[in-house]
Design a protein around this motif. Structure first.
Motif, PDB file in Angstrom:
ATOM      1  N   LYS A  31       0.787  -1.307   0.036  1.00  0.00           N
ATOM      2  CA  LYS A  31      -0.035  -0.001  -0.061  1.00  0.00           C
ATOM      3  C   LYS A  31       0.954   1.357   0.172  1.00  0.00           C
ATOM      4  O   LYS A  31       1.919   1.295   0.465  1.00  0.00           O
ATOM      5  N   SER A  32       0.410   2.016  -0.609  1.00  0.00           N
ATOM      6  CA  SER A  32       1.347   3.430  -0.814  1.00  0.00           C
ATOM      7  C   SER A  32       0.858   4.556   0.274  1.00  0.00           C
ATOM      8  O   SER A  32      -0.437   4.959   0.431  1.00  0.00           O
ATOM      9  N   ILE A  33       1.761   4.552   1.266  1.00  0.00           N
ATOM     10  CA  ILE A  33       1.484   5.164   2.870  1.00  0.00           C
ATOM     11  C   ILE A  33       2.228   6.636   2.724  1.00  0.00           C
ATOM     12  O   ILE A  33       3.515   6.662   2.431  1.00  0.00           O
ATOM     13  N   ILE A  34       1.519   7.682   3.114  1.00  0.00           N
ATOM     14  CA  ILE A  34       2.335   8.884   3.171  1.00  0.00           C
ATOM     15  C   ILE A  34       2.997   8.958   4.543  1.00  0.00           C
ATOM     16  O   ILE A  34       2.328   8.735   5.618  1.00  0.00           O
ATOM     17  N   LYS A  35       4.119   8.987   4.432  1.00  0.00           N
ATOM     18  CA  LYS A  35       5.077   8.936   5.918  1.00  0.00           C
ATOM     19  C   LYS A  35       5.224  10.223   6.591  1.00  0.00           C
ATOM     20  O   LYS A  35       5.224  10.284   7.736  1.00  0.00           O
ATOM     21  N   SER A  36       5.135  11.283   5.533  1.00  0.00           N
ATOM     22  CA  SER A  36       5.349  12.807   6.313  1.00  0.00           C
ATOM     23  C   SER A  36       5.059  13.690   5.381  1.00  0.00           C
ATOM     24  O   SER A  36       4.667  13.299   4.022  1.00  0.00           O
TER      25      SER A  36
END
Ligand code: ACO
Length: 337
Positions: free
Chosen positions: A3-8
């Motif tokens: 899954k493409s996760i927004i880290k920051s």
């Protein structure tokens, strides 16, 4: 599955605040007209000294996002830079940003999708991650509008709207069975309306890109816009594309915690909220402070919405949407892990 996760996230605006009253001094306009028609109170402009381009603003926003993700520049395996105001005609601002980050072989892709640049960029990042082509992506939206605006009364409909700024997000592919990351994206374009919002020069279709003897006050150097047409198109297309993305993600509008629209005009976004019968606090606005920063507006708004704890807790669902030059429009739904 990955899954493409927004880290920051990170954002940056240059130091000069330009209020509506400042614009009153150079063009025939008024604070009242600008606030009533657009909701904008001020915007930020770079120093007009030739030293700052879109990649410089993007670099500052990227440093903040990288630090928050606990990444070094060397961790990035793909850079996507969305802008309509590249530092120079070519190469793209993504390459210039890459060098500023101290890198020399990381791939860098520019996206020229104007107000929907972040939406196209997020969908591209998601596709790269899900296909295994990249796993740690720096996605940046950055614009320097102020050096390309017609600062005479002729250009007042556009000049009062645009501001400079950049937003950056670090996106990582994470193996999880949770329903999370980019849930769906719906993107569209209609090139038949390209001339409704464009800057004509310099133009590769002309024998001389910058025609000889053309005075620099020639209107073709400056953006032109059919504002009422764009306004109507936004209100017609955005509800449709929002529904398309909801259907693709198999979720309902009630499950969306916050809508972050492109910040083009507060009246468009308020009307969109009313049309969708949403509470006012479900649609995020920060155009009052920054004006329309085009490809930077959604990542800057995301950064501020997360700082204000309006969104970002595990399970929160955010819908990004926008319409702009191209014409292009789209909607991306994202769920925090
Ligand atoms: N100050 C004072 N008067 C102005 C200004 C100004 N800055 N700009 C225009 N006017 C005047 C016009 O000349 C016109 O005068 P007239 O009636 O004597 O001819 C009058 O105000 C009304 O002009 P309209 O263009 O009809 O004004 P409107 O209410 O449509 O507002 C606006 C203009 C704010 C541009 C609006 O149409 C709009 O926001 N459109 C959408 C913009 C947008 O979303 N763009 C896409 C994103 S940007 C991107 O993709 C790069």
């Amino acid at each position: 599955m990955k899954k493409s996760i927004i880290k920051s996230t990170g954002m940056f605006v240059p130091p000069n605040i330009i209020t509506n009253h400042d614009l009153e001094k150079i063009i025939d306009t008024s604070d009242e007209w600008i606030q009533q028609r657009t909701g904008i109170e001020q915007r930020y402009w770079i120093d007009q000294d030739g030293a700052t381009g879109a990649s410089d603003l993007g670099f500052e926003a990227s440093k903040i996002a990288l630090k928050a993700a606990d990444w070094t520049a060397q961790d990035i395996d793909f850079i996507i830079f969305a802008t309509l105001s590249p530092d120079i005609m070519f190469p793209g601002s993504g390459c210039l940003l890459q060098a500023k980050l101290g890198l020399d072989s990381t791939p860098a892709l520019d996206i020229r999708q104007q107000c929907t640049g972040f939406l196209y960029g997020l969908a591209t990042a998601d596709a790269y991650i899900k296909s295994g082509l990249a796993n740690k992506i720096l996605l940046v939206g950055g614009e320097v509008h102020s050096s390309g605006l017609d600062k005479t009364t002729r250009g007042r409909d556009i000049t009062v709207i645009f501001g400079d700024g950049a937003g950056a997000v670090c996106i990582e592919g994470v193996e999880t069975d949770e329903q999370a990351g980019v849930l769906s994206s719906a993107l569209h374009a209609d090139g038949n309306l390209a001339e409704a919002l464009m800057t004509e020069l310099p133009a590769s279709r002309l024998p001389l890109r910058v025609p000889e003897g053309v005075p620099t006050d020639d209107a073709r150097y400056y953006p032109v816009m059919d504002g009422p047409l764009i306004f109507k198109k936004a209100l017609r297309m955005l509800p449709k594309v929002i529904n398309e993305s909801l259907e693709k993600a198999h979720i309902s509008l009630d499950e969306i915690d916050l809508i972050i629209p492109h910040q083009a005009n507060i009246r468009i976004n308020q009307a969109l909220g009313q049309f969708l019968k949403l509470d006012d606090n479900k649609v995020f606005h920060n155009i009052q402070k920054y004006g329309n920063t085009t490809a930077a507006s959604i990542p800057m708004a995301l950064h501020e919405a997360m700082e204000q704890n309006r969104i970002g807790a595990s399970g929160d669902v955010v819908l990004f949407t926008g319409l702009g030059a191209g014409l292009t429009w789209g909607s991306v739904i994202y769920k925090f892990l």
